[in-house]
Design a protein around this motif. Structure first.
Motif, PDB file in Angstrom:
ATOM      1  N   ILE A  39       0.847  -1.205   0.000  1.00  0.00           N
ATOM      2  CA  ILE A  39       0.000   0.000   0.000  1.00  0.00           C
ATOM      3  C   ILE A  39       0.885   1.259   0.000  1.00  0.00           C
ATOM      4  N   GLU A  62      -2.337   6.033   8.778  1.00  0.00           N
ATOM      5  CA  GLU A  62      -3.157   5.887   7.576  1.00  0.00           C
ATOM      6  C   GLU A  62      -2.886   4.528   6.907  1.00  0.00           C
ATOM      7  N   LEU A  63      -1.602   4.177   6.814  1.00  0.00           N
ATOM      8  CA  LEU A  63      -1.238   2.889   6.212  1.00  0.00           C
ATOM      9  C   LEU A  63      -1.751   1.729   7.060  1.00  0.00           C
ATOM     10  N   LYS A  66      -5.534   1.252   6.525  1.00  0.00           N
ATOM     11  CA  LYS A  66      -5.804   0.644   5.210  1.00  0.00           C
ATOM     12  C   LYS A  66      -5.423  -0.838   5.216  1.00  0.00           C
ATOM     13  N   THR A  67      -4.291  -1.142   5.858  1.00  0.00           N
ATOM     14  CA  THR A  67      -3.839  -2.535   5.929  1.00  0.00           C
ATOM     15  C   THR A  67      -4.820  -3.370   6.743  1.00  0.00           C
ATOM     16  N   GLU A  69      -7.971  -2.898   7.217  1.00  0.00           N
ATOM     17  CA  GLU A  69      -9.217  -3.108   6.464  1.00  0.00           C
ATOM     18  C   GLU A  69      -9.051  -4.245   5.449  1.00  0.00           C
ATOM     19  N   LYS A  70      -7.904  -4.245   4.800  1.00  0.00           N
ATOM     20  CA  LYS A  70      -7.639  -5.283   3.807  1.00  0.00           C
ATOM     21  C   LYS A  70      -7.551  -6.663   4.466  1.00  0.00           C
TER      22      LYS A  70
END
Ligand code: AMP
Ligand code: MG
Length: 182
Positions: A39, A62-63, A66-67, A69-70
């Motif tokens: 990402i 932020e990373l 996102k991680t 969620e994935k």
């Protein structure tokens, strides 16, 4: 099975222990840092995994979100990650409330070794850009991670299992992990 989180400070050998423990089992193995660096590269903020803990805290958060969620959409996995990430601004929680609640792990495994063992393993690992921590700092990081893991347990109901990966005792470590993977 559901989500099993595996943690341990850099150089302790958590990936080695878990890969061996899960050998022959039909469990998906996911490294949080690998998803995160993919990402980070897409966004263009980091080129390698050892750069990420030096990004601003906002960028790392932020990373991380996102991680998480994935990973939360991947179903049953063994997730290789960190209780805390050592940043220049201090220990960053690897599984803060907004991450642990998405993952809802059944167990958090902490792989540990003696600080001296970890010191020597880091010294002998040319493949990674490890931080030059002292034995005392390595000890502190492991103590902080135990405290962090129990806080995550309180938020999620996960159990915490400490597994020792001493020098030349990989099989002992693997045996300790076995009940968690049942
Ligand atoms: P690893 O490959 O396990 O050494 O992880 C590489 C990098 O990914 C770490 O140094 C951190 O910068 C980042 N990372 C891994 N797990 C997390 C997490 N749960 N929260 C924030 N950053 C993480
Ligand atoms: Mg690893």
């Amino acid at each position: 099975m559901s989500v099993i989180v595996v943690t341990g400070i850099p150089g302790v050998g958590k990936t080695t222990v878990m890969k061996k423990a899960a050998e022959g089992m039909n469990i998906q193995f996911v490294t949080f840092g690998t998803v995160m660096i993919e990402i980070a590269k897409e966004i263009g903020v980091a080129k390698d995994r050892d750069e990420m803990r030096k990004l601003t805290l906002d960028q790392q958060k932020e990373l991380q979100i996102k991680t998480a969620e994935k990973v939360a959409n991947m179903g049953d996995v063994i997730l290789d990650t960190h209780c805390t990430v050592k940043t220049p601004q201090g220990y960053m929680p690897g599984l803060p409330e907004w991450v642990i609640k998405k993952l809802q792990p059944k167990t958090i495994v902490i792989v540990e070794a003696d600080p001296e063992e970890i010191y020597n393993r880091r010294k002998n690992d040319p493949t990674r850009n490890r931080d030059p921590d002292t034995v005392e700092q390595i000890n502190e990081h492991q103590m902080i991670n135990r405290a962090a893991a129990m806080a995550y347990a309180a938020l999620s109901g996960a159990t915490v299992k400490i597994v020792f990966n001493h020098d030349n005792a990989l099989d002992v470590a693997v045996q300790q992990v076995a009940p968690v993977l049942k």
